[in-house]
Enzyme design. Structure first.
Site, PDB file in Angstrom:
ATOM      1  CD  GLU A   1       4.567  -3.862  -3.868  1.00 34.11           C
ATOM      2  OE1 GLU A   1       5.292  -4.873  -3.957  1.00 34.11           O
ATOM      3  OE2 GLU A   1       4.909  -2.839  -3.264  1.00 34.11           O
TER       4      GLU A   1
ATOM      5  CD  GLU B   1       1.033   1.917  -3.450  1.00 33.94           C
ATOM      6  OE1 GLU B   1       1.851   0.985  -3.323  1.00 33.94           O
ATOM      7  OE2 GLU B   1       1.322   3.112  -3.288  1.00 33.94           O
TER       8      GLU B   1
ATOM      9  N   GLY C   1       0.834  -1.196   0.000  1.00 30.11           N
ATOM     10  CA  GLY C   1       0.000   0.000   0.000  1.00 30.11           C
ATOM     11  C   GLY C   1       0.862   1.236   0.000  1.00 30.11           C
TER      12      GLY C   1
ATOM     13  N   PRO D   1      -7.891   5.455  15.330  1.00 31.51           N
ATOM     14  CG  PRO D   1      -8.607   6.749  17.131  1.00 31.51           C
ATOM     15  CD  PRO D   1      -9.078   5.767  16.116  1.00 31.51           C
TER      16      PRO D   1
ATOM     17  CD  GLU E   1      12.305 -10.897   1.860  1.00 35.42           C
ATOM     18  OE1 GLU E   1      12.266 -12.126   1.975  1.00 35.42           O
ATOM     19  OE2 GLU E   1      12.764 -10.137   2.746  1.00 35.42           O
TER      20      GLU E   1
END
Lengths: 209, 209
Positions: free
Chosen positions: B57, B53, B37, B74, B105
């Site tokens: 990847e 993203e 992300g 939170p 990795e």
DNA sequence: ACAAAAGTGTTCGATATACACCCATGT
DNA sequence: ACATGGGTGTATATCGAACACTTTTGT
């Protein structure tokens, strides 16, 4: 980046599904109707923020709420980048709601017959409606729109209002029986000039919803 | 307030449903595995951010992606308030993926047998799994995990891998037939020492999904 | 010929839908 | 007695689950 919550608040009034809208007092979209919402505070969860907005608008707090979807297109708010987490909530028609908020004009509109909304709120409201209709079929959300005790006809009217179609009384009652969520109250409601209707409450089940 | 997208990327490998994880190189949760992300950029939509993203990847970009849920407690990130919009994506098992990202990795893990994840990512992954299982039953998402042309047995293996149970061959095939999404290719796949299997492609339907 | 996976129908129970009449009450 | 909404059962169609054998190929 700014994060808000918007809450689509549904209730049943006059036998139709209605949604609470507030009129904007400042630009952009001044004077347009919008879904109530506001910024997420620093130390509250998203759901707490949604509940807070809900309480500010309606004065009630213990009710059904569920996260709907997040909207964050750049340009959805002309003032800057605002991502909103949309929720929808169901308010029992028995609740006495704050007439209109101090700060802003608020009013109920039939969900299907509403003015054009500010921002991307039409899209949000449509998403909430279709989610509600879907969940009605395989959960017990519908009960959340009624007072604690209700008659089977009242429950059926809720389903009909949301699905916007007539249902068969016998099939509807059989389906409710199969769900095993109705607890007869033994009591009846005498609503005037006709046969009294048996009252039920929802049995607390761990599943469903 | 910071806004990120996290993308749960599923594929089928070795007949099991697998998920792509990246190992964190810095605190917090240094060395722990996490869902890929990153931050939402200023001028991109949430979905564009998720696709970016994903491309970073895996190197692939035209695939199935869907918004899942937003997480914003939170304290979910010890560095500060971060709200994440989670997505899930399905990558065809035929795709050649970038072995491991330059920066970090990355590795595939069986969705059910994975290491404990960083942040609230276990929760996100569980949500993605149950959404995928649900959608499998009433949509055609499952097809997204296969190459363009596939055999019925391959398709059934995908369903079995996701639902983690065996399915009846005849009932499965009848269900697919009713969906009317299979277009026979006329061609067959000869995979060694046995009867060749007919190949199909998914018929583009406007509905479903 | 045989090993291995592909392919193919029927039965049965459960679930959803369509449909009409009597009941209890207040006036 | 009658008007009004409350309450009840049956028949049919549809959908999902269980279940076993024949066919096609390569060796």
């Amino acid at each position: 980046m700014l994060v808000t919550v918007d809450v689509v608040i549904f209730t049943i009034r006059d036998g139709t599904l209605q949604v609470l809208l507030v009129r904007r007092k400042y630009p952009p979209f001044k004077e347009r109707w919008a879904i109530p919402g506001g910024f997420v505070h620093d130390r509250e969860t998203l759901e707490e923020a949604a509940l807070r907005e809900l309480r500010e608008e309606t004065g009630v707090s213990d009710l059904y709420i569920e996260q709907l979807y997040s909207f964050g297109d750049p340009g959805r708010d002309p003032r800057g980048r605002v991502v909103t987490i949309a929720y929808f909530a169901l308010v029992s028609s028995a609740r006495e709601l704050k007439a209109s908020t101090d700060a802003s004009e608020a009013a109920w509109f039939p969900a299907g017959k509403r003015p054009p909304l500010a921002f991307d709120h039409d899209q949000i409201l449509d998403a909430a409606l279709s989610r509600l209709r879907n969940k009605l079929e395989y959960t017990t959300v519908g009960f959340q729109l009624l007072p604690r005790a209700f008659t089977l006809t009242e429950l059926q009217r809720v389903y009909e209002a949301i699905l916007a179609k007539r249902l068969d009384k016998r099939n509807f009652r059989r389906k409710m029986e199969i769900l095993k969520v109705l607890k007869p109250l033994g009591d009846v409601r005498r609503s005037g000039l006709k046969r009294p209707a048996r009252l039920y409450v929802m049995r607390r089940t761990k599943f469903e919803l």
